[in-house]
Motif scaffolding. Structure first.
Motif: not given
Length: 318
Positions: A77-85
């Motif tokens: 997965x790729x996630x822009x927002x680090x807190x959600x990642x």
């Protein structure tokens, strides 16, 4: 010509919070735009087999990745927002601790460049499963006067991005341009015959309905994908003689206000699941029944496709 069918999946029999209880870390509830776990699990079970690779380019807290791992698939997965990642990583670790057989990896980055972020997975994914953003804020969690006895509405966990570079902050034309780039990158990750499944629903801006499913359909075809199915994934429950309402306070509030003005709108009770395929160069487009997973051992199976990716099974990279 590709045969297009329409189906209905009863994915809303249990509320979202019940579906996540014990399966995800408690902090996951802070994300206001989560994919319903039952939808992710149904899509993954339908279109992939054990040991195959699932990719979510906008993975949020990792719902797609977690459900894939529990089903014995591997996921990236790729996630822009680090807190959600970071929460996605925590949820993958939680899944592994519960005995999930699949491996997962999360990359913090801009999925408009997904093929560059995951270069060693190009041409290897059996399934891309994702959903576009609906704006920088959602309804989140609320307590109304009916709940508290106090005037007004209290909201929290309604915003999932403060970064203006996030696609969620963009107006519709720029959002669509960015999502189109994401889909084009995902086509590079999919193997021939691979499936792209997108959950999406229409939404209203100042009372006007925005046909986001229609826009996404067009973007997918422009990216080179072939439309094969539309599935209605219910967000409401099915009772013995009635629908079980799962609509949010604000959905119902807006519907009631519209009815008072003489505009008979209804609260959304489903997600559209749009299913596309990457054409098989050797055999051309396939009918939907051929896209549904062949028995394990057929050509194209990948055993532990993340094994050669640097990092641990719940690895983090940025």
């Amino acid at each position: 010509m590709t045969e297009v069918t329409t189906s209905v999946w009863a994915t809303g029999q249990r509320p979202s919070r019940v579906q996540r209880r014990g399966r995800y870390v408690p902090e996951s509830m802070r994300h206001p735009g989560k994919m319903l776990p039952s939808i992710a699990a149904k899509v993954i079970a339908t279109y992939t087999g054990p040991g195959e690779l699932v990719v979510d380019p906008m993975c949020g807290i990792g719902t797609t990745l977690v459900e894939a791992a529990h089903l014995g698939r591997h996921a990236a997965g790729v996630e822009f927002e680090e807190r959600w990642a970071r929460l996605a990583v925590a949820n993958l670790g939680h899944a592994r601790a519960q005995g999930a057989a699949g491996f997962g990896r999360v990359v913090a980055g801009d999925s408009r460049h997904i093929a560059r972020l995951l270069p060693d997975l190009v041409g290897r994914a059996a399934l891309v499963l994702t959903s576009p953003p609906y704006g920088a804020a959602t309804h989140g969690h609320i307590r109304s006067t009916r709940d508290t006895g106090e005037p007004g509405v209290r909201k929290w966990n309604q915003r999932y991005s403060h970064d203006r570079a996030n696609l969620a902050h963009q107006q519709l034309p720029h959002l669509l341009e960015g999502f189109g780039r994401i889909l084009a990158g995902c086509v590079q990750l999919l193997r021939p015959g691979g499936v792209a499944a997108i959950t999406v629903r229409p939404y209203r801006v100042r009372g006007e309905l925005v046909d986001l499913p229609g826009h996404v359909h067009q973007l997918a075809e422009e990216a080179g994908l072939v439309f094969v199915d539309r599935i209605v994934c219910l967000l409401c429950g099915l009772g013995d003689d009635r629908l079980l309402n799962r609509a949010s306070f604000f959905q119902l509030h807006e519907a009631r206000k519209a009815w008072a003005r003489g505009v008979p709108i209804h609260a959304v009770a489903h997600e559209d699941l749009l299913v596309f395929s990457v054409p098989q160069r050797s055999v051309g487009s396939r009918k939907l029944k051929d896209l549904q997973r062949e028995p394990k051992g057929s050509s194209g199976d990948i055993s532990d496709p993340l094994a050669r990716v640097p990092g641990e099974d719940t690895g983090w990279s940025s």
